[in-house]
Design a protein around this motif. Sequence first.
Motif, PDB file in Angstrom:
ATOM      1  N   LYS A 109     -10.871   4.380   8.217  1.00  0.00           N
ATOM      2  CA  LYS A 109     -10.407   5.481   6.779  1.00  0.00           C
ATOM      3  C   LYS A 109      -9.267   6.295   7.484  1.00  0.00           C
ATOM      4  CE  LYS A 109     -11.813   8.735   3.258  1.00  0.00           C
ATOM      5  NZ  LYS A 109     -10.625   9.567   3.657  1.00  0.00           N
ATOM      6  N   ALA A 110      -9.465   6.810   8.761  1.00  0.00           N
ATOM      7  CA  ALA A 110      -8.623   7.876   9.375  1.00  0.00           C
ATOM      8  C   ALA A 110      -7.051   6.883   9.561  1.00  0.00           C
ATOM      9  CB  ALA A 110      -8.816   8.350  10.550  1.00  0.00           C
ATOM     10  N   VAL A 111      -7.275   5.559   9.969  1.00  0.00           N
ATOM     11  CA  VAL A 111      -5.878   4.782  10.202  1.00  0.00           C
ATOM     12  C   VAL A 111      -5.339   4.534   8.688  1.00  0.00           C
ATOM     13  CG1 VAL A 111      -5.051   2.663  10.669  1.00  0.00           C
ATOM     14  CG2 VAL A 111      -7.049   3.850  12.205  1.00  0.00           C
ATOM     15  N   GLN A 112      -6.099   4.229   7.721  1.00  0.00           N
ATOM     16  CA  GLN A 112      -5.295   3.994   6.425  1.00  0.00           C
ATOM     17  C   GLN A 112      -5.034   5.304   5.721  1.00  0.00           C
ATOM     18  OE1 GLN A 112      -5.174   0.973   4.964  1.00  0.00           O
ATOM     19  NE2 GLN A 112      -6.494  -0.194   6.081  1.00  0.00           N
ATOM     20  N   ASP A 113      -5.508   6.364   6.115  1.00  0.00           N
ATOM     21  CA  ASP A 113      -5.118   7.656   5.532  1.00  0.00           C
ATOM     22  C   ASP A 113      -3.833   7.856   6.404  1.00  0.00           C
ATOM     23  OD1 ASP A 113      -7.082   7.867   3.995  1.00  0.00           O
ATOM     24  OD2 ASP A 113      -8.162   9.514   5.166  1.00  0.00           O
ATOM     25  N   LEU A 114      -3.394   7.630   7.596  1.00  0.00           N
ATOM     26  CA  LEU A 114      -2.353   7.966   8.306  1.00  0.00           C
ATOM     27  C   LEU A 114      -1.059   7.114   7.615  1.00  0.00           C
ATOM     28  CD1 LEU A 114      -0.801   9.478  10.410  1.00  0.00           C
ATOM     29  CD2 LEU A 114      -1.595   7.703  12.050  1.00  0.00           C
ATOM     30  N   VAL A 115      -1.621   5.688   7.254  1.00  0.00           N
ATOM     31  CA  VAL A 115      -0.388   5.057   6.660  1.00  0.00           C
ATOM     32  C   VAL A 115       0.260   5.699   5.432  1.00  0.00           C
ATOM     33  CG1 VAL A 115      -0.087   2.821   5.409  1.00  0.00           C
ATOM     34  CG2 VAL A 115      -1.188   2.688   7.575  1.00  0.00           C
ATOM     35  N   GLN A 116      -0.692   6.146   4.635  1.00  0.00           N
ATOM     36  CA  GLN A 116      -0.309   6.843   3.471  1.00  0.00           C
ATOM     37  C   GLN A 116       0.270   8.028   3.670  1.00  0.00           C
ATOM     38  OE1 GLN A 116      -0.454   5.127   0.452  1.00  0.00           O
ATOM     39  NE2 GLN A 116      -1.592   3.539   1.669  1.00  0.00           N
ATOM     40  N   ASP A 117       0.088   9.021   4.593  1.00  0.00           N
ATOM     41  CA  ASP A 117       0.553  10.177   4.803  1.00  0.00           C
ATOM     42  C   ASP A 117       1.908   9.992   5.194  1.00  0.00           C
ATOM     43  OD1 ASP A 117      -1.685  11.533   4.082  1.00  0.00           O
ATOM     44  OD2 ASP A 117      -2.476  12.075   6.160  1.00  0.00           O
ATOM     45  N   THR A 118       2.182   8.721   6.305  1.00  0.00           N
ATOM     46  CA  THR A 118       3.502   8.351   6.871  1.00  0.00           C
ATOM     47  C   THR A 118       4.396   8.041   5.788  1.00  0.00           C
ATOM     48  OG1 THR A 118       2.312   7.819   9.007  1.00  0.00           O
ATOM     49  CG2 THR A 118       4.668   6.927   8.577  1.00  0.00           C
ATOM     50  N   LEU A 119       3.982   7.004   4.799  1.00  0.00           N
ATOM     51  CA  LEU A 119       4.708   6.851   3.744  1.00  0.00           C
ATOM     52  C   LEU A 119       5.109   7.818   2.714  1.00  0.00           C
ATOM     53  CD1 LEU A 119       2.818   3.440   2.758  1.00  0.00           C
ATOM     54  CD2 LEU A 119       4.868   3.632   3.850  1.00  0.00           C
ATOM     55  N   LYS A 120       4.169   8.978   2.565  1.00  0.00           N
ATOM     56  CA  LYS A 120       4.576   9.882   1.701  1.00  0.00           C
ATOM     57  C   LYS A 120       5.679  10.883   2.340  1.00  0.00           C
ATOM     58  CE  LYS A 120       2.397  13.774  -0.652  1.00  0.00           C
ATOM     59  NZ  LYS A 120       1.045  14.417  -0.782  1.00  0.00           N
ATOM     60  N   GLN A 121       5.483  11.099   3.912  1.00  0.00           N
ATOM     61  CA  GLN A 121       6.231  12.068   4.524  1.00  0.00           C
ATOM     62  C   GLN A 121       7.879  11.379   4.729  1.00  0.00           C
ATOM     63  OE1 GLN A 121       4.740  13.894   8.184  1.00  0.00           O
ATOM     64  NE2 GLN A 121       6.694  14.804   8.863  1.00  0.00           N
ATOM     65  N   TYR A 122       7.614  10.174   5.326  1.00  0.00           N
ATOM     66  CA  TYR A 122       8.955   9.439   5.747  1.00  0.00           C
ATOM     67  C   TYR A 122       9.541   8.604   4.706  1.00  0.00           C
ATOM     68  CZ  TYR A 122       7.933  11.567  10.121  1.00  0.00           C
ATOM     69  OH  TYR A 122       7.728  12.598  11.333  1.00  0.00           O
ATOM     70  N   LYS A 123       8.916   8.294   3.881  1.00  0.00           N
ATOM     71  CA  LYS A 123       9.183   7.428   2.753  1.00  0.00           C
ATOM     72  C   LYS A 123       9.473   5.648   2.970  1.00  0.00           C
ATOM     73  CE  LYS A 123       9.679  11.206   0.182  1.00  0.00           C
ATOM     74  NZ  LYS A 123       8.596  11.529  -0.393  1.00  0.00           N
ATOM     75  N   LYS A 124       8.820   5.526   4.188  1.00  0.00           N
ATOM     76  CA  LYS A 124       8.930   4.076   4.886  1.00  0.00           C
ATOM     77  C   LYS A 124       7.801   4.025   5.838  1.00  0.00           C
ATOM     78  CE  LYS A 124      12.550   5.585   8.091  1.00  0.00           C
ATOM     79  NZ  LYS A 124      13.820   5.354   8.797  1.00  0.00           N
ATOM     80  N   PRO A 125       7.524   2.827   6.040  1.00  0.00           N
ATOM     81  CA  PRO A 125       6.487   2.653   7.457  1.00  0.00           C
ATOM     82  C   PRO A 125       7.292   2.756   8.716  1.00  0.00           C
ATOM     83  CG  PRO A 125       6.873   0.885   6.708  1.00  0.00           C
ATOM     84  CD  PRO A 125       7.899   1.617   5.681  1.00  0.00           C
ATOM     85  N   PRO A 126       6.427   3.065   9.706  1.00  0.00           N
ATOM     86  CA  PRO A 126       7.263   3.004  10.995  1.00  0.00           C
ATOM     87  C   PRO A 126       7.664   1.523  11.300  1.00  0.00           C
ATOM     88  CG  PRO A 126       5.168   4.465  11.275  1.00  0.00           C
ATOM     89  CD  PRO A 126       5.043   3.577   9.788  1.00  0.00           C
ATOM     90  N   CYS A 127       8.595   1.239  12.112  1.00  0.00           N
ATOM     91  CA  CYS A 127       9.109   0.094  12.396  1.00  0.00           C
ATOM     92  C   CYS A 127       8.737  -0.438  13.897  1.00  0.00           C
ATOM     93  CB  CYS A 127      10.554  -0.356  12.027  1.00  0.00           C
ATOM     94  SG  CYS A 127      11.667   0.616  13.009  1.00  0.00           S
ATOM     95  N   ILE A 128       8.257   0.754  14.552  1.00  0.00           N
ATOM     96  CA  ILE A 128       7.929   0.579  16.012  1.00  0.00           C
ATOM     97  C   ILE A 128       6.340   0.988  15.960  1.00  0.00           C
ATOM     98  CG2 ILE A 128       8.171   1.359  18.582  1.00  0.00           C
ATOM     99  CD1 ILE A 128      11.097   1.790  17.709  1.00  0.00           C
ATOM    100  N   ILE A 129       5.502   0.429  16.664  1.00  0.00           N
ATOM    101  CA  ILE A 129       4.061   0.729  16.714  1.00  0.00           C
ATOM    102  C   ILE A 129       3.620   0.540  18.105  1.00  0.00           C
ATOM    103  CG2 ILE A 129       1.639   0.382  15.974  1.00  0.00           C
ATOM    104  CD1 ILE A 129       3.408   1.282  13.662  1.00  0.00           C
TER     105      ILE A 129
END
Length: 255
Positions: A76-96
């Motif tokens: 859940k924490a990982v999924q929440d981070l995905v959503q928080d990142t998309l909200k803040q940066y308007k895109k997913p990271p391209c480097i993990i």
Amino acid sequence: MVSGLVVGRLALVTGAGSGIGRAACQVLSKEGATVIAADRNYEAAVQTIKTHTALAPGTNGGEEHSAVELDVSNSKAVQDLVQDTLKQYKKPPCIIVNSAGITRDNWMLKLSEEDYDSVLNVNLKGTFLVMQAFAKAMAESSVSGSVINISSIVGKYGNMGQTNYASSKAGVVAMTQSAAKELGKFNIRVNAILPGFIDTPIIKTVPDKVKEQIMKLVPLGRLGNPAEVAEVIAFLSSDKSSFITGAAIDVSGGY
């Protein structure tokens, strides 16, 4: 004007509060990336951003580096981070960069089930959860990307007192190779790095006598520096490695 290998790219680094993860944030930011430093220890992640990263590319109005608290073994924490990142940066990271890892060393005959499970949950399952969630976000956004999973030379050769750690890190390599075959069609590359004995907080728990024995097995005769691993991370994050996927690269001084 910012120049470097990964200018304008957004990078998520787990285990960013120390060691290889912190060095990865330092080098990736130096090479022009915006960095999200994730760690179970939030204060350590904040410290990484404050004192160990180059000036954010967005200081003059664009994106800024950020620090987040993350337990990679919590889906859940990982999924929440995905959503928080998309909200803040308007895109997913391209480097993990999956650098989060723990040890719970003991002789196999004395190793508790709890210590076995905790290491596998962070090192293997955690890497899987982060890779799965963010690769899905990249694929859905049609974003090309690079995933770098941190394994260990111990996963290749084993080590006394580390049956749990060695098995988790061997699993990371196999998982990396399988994921590379699946994600190639989305132009997402997945590679693993196998660090040898690197001068990180984990190695500081090793007795001096054991370190002396290790040094005899390293042709270069010394511990590695986290930055030496981070430079390989930056290479694998960049277009310089555009035809490399499913690889497992030793950074071990020849161990």
